[in-house]
Scaffold this motif. Structure first.
Motif, PDB file in Angstrom:
ATOM      1  N   ALA A  85      29.919  17.502 -21.171  1.00  0.00           N
ATOM      2  CA  ALA A  85      29.902  18.437 -19.919  1.00  0.00           C
ATOM      3  C   ALA A  85      30.031  17.808 -18.786  1.00  0.00           C
ATOM      4  O   ALA A  85      30.690  16.599 -18.150  1.00  0.00           O
ATOM      5  CB  ALA A  85      30.824  19.948 -19.783  1.00  0.00           C
ATOM      6  N   VAL A  86      28.573  17.161 -19.132  1.00  0.00           N
ATOM      7  CA  VAL A  86      27.922  16.902 -17.101  1.00  0.00           C
ATOM      8  C   VAL A  86      28.452  15.374 -17.515  1.00  0.00           C
ATOM      9  O   VAL A  86      28.233  14.246 -15.899  1.00  0.00           O
ATOM     10  CB  VAL A  86      26.235  17.185 -17.308  1.00  0.00           C
ATOM     11  N   ALA A  87      27.664  14.784 -18.337  1.00  0.00           N
ATOM     12  CA  ALA A  87      27.698  13.405 -18.831  1.00  0.00           C
ATOM     13  C   ALA A  87      29.531  12.707 -18.197  1.00  0.00           C
ATOM     14  O   ALA A  87      29.833  11.508 -17.550  1.00  0.00           O
ATOM     15  CB  ALA A  87      27.511  12.900 -19.627  1.00  0.00           C
ATOM     16  N   VAL A  88      30.709  13.986 -18.612  1.00  0.00           N
ATOM     17  CA  VAL A  88      31.764  13.138 -18.487  1.00  0.00           C
ATOM     18  C   VAL A  88      32.454  12.699 -17.017  1.00  0.00           C
ATOM     19  O   VAL A  88      32.242  12.012 -16.319  1.00  0.00           O
ATOM     20  CB  VAL A  88      32.825  14.454 -19.523  1.00  0.00           C
ATOM     21  N   VAL A  89      31.347  14.683 -16.405  1.00  0.00           N
ATOM     22  CA  VAL A  89      31.632  14.425 -14.943  1.00  0.00           C
ATOM     23  C   VAL A  89      30.903  13.468 -14.283  1.00  0.00           C
ATOM     24  O   VAL A  89      31.955  12.609 -13.215  1.00  0.00           O
ATOM     25  CB  VAL A  89      31.298  15.717 -13.847  1.00  0.00           C
ATOM     26  N   LEU A  98      25.938  11.535 -31.459  1.00  0.00           N
ATOM     27  CA  LEU A  98      26.731  13.069 -31.009  1.00  0.00           C
ATOM     28  C   LEU A  98      27.038  12.677 -29.546  1.00  0.00           C
ATOM     29  O   LEU A  98      28.546  13.057 -29.399  1.00  0.00           O
ATOM     30  CB  LEU A  98      26.451  13.769 -31.195  1.00  0.00           C
ATOM     31  N   LEU A  99      25.915  13.174 -28.188  1.00  0.00           N
ATOM     32  CA  LEU A  99      26.653  12.644 -27.481  1.00  0.00           C
ATOM     33  C   LEU A  99      26.882  11.776 -26.815  1.00  0.00           C
ATOM     34  O   LEU A  99      28.136  11.341 -26.246  1.00  0.00           O
ATOM     35  CB  LEU A  99      25.006  13.522 -26.325  1.00  0.00           C
ATOM     36  N   VAL A 100      26.652  10.261 -27.014  1.00  0.00           N
ATOM     37  CA  VAL A 100      27.047   9.231 -26.875  1.00  0.00           C
ATOM     38  C   VAL A 100      28.548   9.177 -27.474  1.00  0.00           C
ATOM     39  O   VAL A 100      28.765   8.829 -26.289  1.00  0.00           O
ATOM     40  CB  VAL A 100      26.047   8.314 -27.074  1.00  0.00           C
ATOM     41  N   ILE A 101      28.811   9.406 -28.725  1.00  0.00           N
ATOM     42  CA  ILE A 101      30.151   9.528 -28.869  1.00  0.00           C
ATOM     43  C   ILE A 101      30.949  10.654 -28.149  1.00  0.00           C
ATOM     44  O   ILE A 101      32.509  10.179 -27.719  1.00  0.00           O
ATOM     45  CB  ILE A 101      30.025   9.982 -29.866  1.00  0.00           C
ATOM     46  N   LEU A 102      31.482  11.487 -28.347  1.00  0.00           N
ATOM     47  CA  LEU A 102      31.522  12.426 -27.024  1.00  0.00           C
ATOM     48  C   LEU A 102      31.770  12.229 -25.921  1.00  0.00           C
ATOM     49  O   LEU A 102      33.131  12.266 -25.404  1.00  0.00           O
ATOM     50  CB  LEU A 102      31.390  13.945 -28.104  1.00  0.00           C
ATOM     51  N   LYS A 103      30.408  12.124 -24.967  1.00  0.00           N
ATOM     52  CA  LYS A 103      30.911  11.180 -23.551  1.00  0.00           C
ATOM     53  C   LYS A 103      31.604   9.626 -23.459  1.00  0.00           C
ATOM     54  O   LYS A 103      32.749   9.659 -23.022  1.00  0.00           O
ATOM     55  CB  LYS A 103      29.542  10.795 -22.697  1.00  0.00           C
ATOM     56  N   THR A 104      31.553   9.350 -24.593  1.00  0.00           N
ATOM     57  CA  THR A 104      32.252   7.438 -24.848  1.00  0.00           C
ATOM     58  C   THR A 104      33.999   8.170 -25.300  1.00  0.00           C
ATOM     59  O   THR A 104      34.968   7.799 -24.331  1.00  0.00           O
ATOM     60  CB  THR A 104      31.707   6.771 -25.930  1.00  0.00           C
ATOM     61  N   LEU A 164      35.537  11.087 -24.605  1.00  0.00           N
ATOM     62  CA  LEU A 164      36.191  12.560 -23.829  1.00  0.00           C
ATOM     63  C   LEU A 164      36.994  11.133 -22.627  1.00  0.00           C
ATOM     64  O   LEU A 164      37.771  10.731 -22.217  1.00  0.00           O
ATOM     65  CB  LEU A 164      34.907  13.248 -23.563  1.00  0.00           C
ATOM     66  N   SER A 165      35.545  10.487 -21.676  1.00  0.00           N
ATOM     67  CA  SER A 165      35.492  10.009 -20.732  1.00  0.00           C
ATOM     68  C   SER A 165      37.215   8.703 -20.407  1.00  0.00           C
ATOM     69  O   SER A 165      37.356   8.563 -19.682  1.00  0.00           O
ATOM     70  CB  SER A 165      34.397   8.778 -20.315  1.00  0.00           C
ATOM     71  N   ALA A 166      36.943   7.799 -22.054  1.00  0.00           N
ATOM     72  CA  ALA A 166      37.514   6.864 -22.416  1.00  0.00           C
ATOM     73  C   ALA A 166      39.213   7.669 -22.195  1.00  0.00           C
ATOM     74  O   ALA A 166      40.555   7.460 -21.604  1.00  0.00           O
ATOM     75  CB  ALA A 166      37.391   6.578 -23.737  1.00  0.00           C
ATOM     76  N   MET A 167      39.476   8.883 -23.155  1.00  0.00           N
ATOM     77  CA  MET A 167      40.266   9.536 -23.454  1.00  0.00           C
ATOM     78  C   MET A 167      40.939  10.334 -21.604  1.00  0.00           C
ATOM     79  O   MET A 167      42.269  10.167 -21.274  1.00  0.00           O
ATOM     80  CB  MET A 167      40.706  11.205 -23.375  1.00  0.00           C
ATOM     81  N   ILE A 168      40.600  10.055 -20.756  1.00  0.00           N
ATOM     82  CA  ILE A 168      40.704  11.041 -19.541  1.00  0.00           C
ATOM     83  C   ILE A 168      41.201   9.078 -18.340  1.00  0.00           C
ATOM     84  O   ILE A 168      42.108  10.088 -17.483  1.00  0.00           O
ATOM     85  CB  ILE A 168      39.881  11.697 -18.936  1.00  0.00           C
ATOM     86  N   LEU A 169      39.861   8.505 -18.986  1.00  0.00           N
ATOM     87  CA  LEU A 169      40.119   7.649 -17.549  1.00  0.00           C
ATOM     88  C   LEU A 169      40.810   5.686 -17.648  1.00  0.00           C
ATOM     89  O   LEU A 169      41.074   5.655 -17.094  1.00  0.00           O
ATOM     90  CB  LEU A 169      38.487   6.646 -16.809  1.00  0.00           C
TER      91      LEU A 169
END
Length: 184
Positions: free
Chosen positions: A22-26, A67-73, A75-80
């Motif tokens: 969550a923090v990485a995406v923010v 797993l964190l790298v994949i999630l962050k990438t 989620l960020s791509a879906m949002i941005l």
């Protein structure tokens, strides 16, 4: 059958990964609002989300950090972004992860978090250029490499300093006591 202590540790690890994601995406969202590309090179970023990636690598293991790298990438791509942005981010993030993980494994305490962060920043830029080279089918894109290496060093230093302070602060929290690394 797992013990209560193992289940508790797994739950803590899951909570840490969720919070770090969550923090990485923010941080990615905040970073997207900073127009660095106009001053340096199109697409240049501060790499703020790498604060959480390197912190995760410090406390947890390679599998969890992957797993964190994949999630962050994702989620960020879906949002941005777009699919091409996702590819650039994925190539950069994966190459950066591999380099930082490898350096932490082979260097022990000899290389600081700042040094590992700088290597990760440079690797991220090389990964993104590789993705761009594949997409546009040209190696001419690597002419940006010298400028991006300078940017990777500068942002890597800032991220590394932030990680040093964050890991120190988190290391004093009871939740992270079970995850204190042997390396640092």
């Amino acid at each position: 059958m797992t013990s209560l202590a193992e289940e508790s540790l797994l739950l803590k690890k899951t909570v840490i990964l969720a919070i770090f994601s969550a923090v990485a995406v923010v941080l990615s969202l905040v970073e997207s609002m900073i127009p660095l590309g106009t001053f340096m090179v199109p697409g240049a970023k501060l790499g703020l989300a790498n604060i959480m990636i390197l912190t995760c690598l410090y406390f947890l293991n390679g599998r969890d950090t992957f797993l964190l790298v994949i999630l962050k990438t994702l989620l960020s791509a879906m949002i941005l972004g777009t699919f091409s942005m996702f590819l650039f981010s994925l190539f950069g993030a994966l190459f950066s992860f591999v380099v930082m993980y490898g350096l932490m494994k082979i260097s022990g305490k000899r290389l600081s978090l700042i040094g590992i962060s700088v290597a990760g920043g440079i690797a991220h830029n090389i990964g993104q250029l590789a993705a761009a080279g594949i997409i546009i089918d040209s190696l001419n894109i690597f002419y940006y490499l010298p400028v991006l290496m300078i940017a990777g060093v500068a942002t890597g230093i800032v991220v590394g300093i932030a990680v040093r302070y964050l890991t120190n602060a988190l290391g004093h929290m009871k939740m992270f006591a079970a995850f204190k690394p042997d390396l640092y």
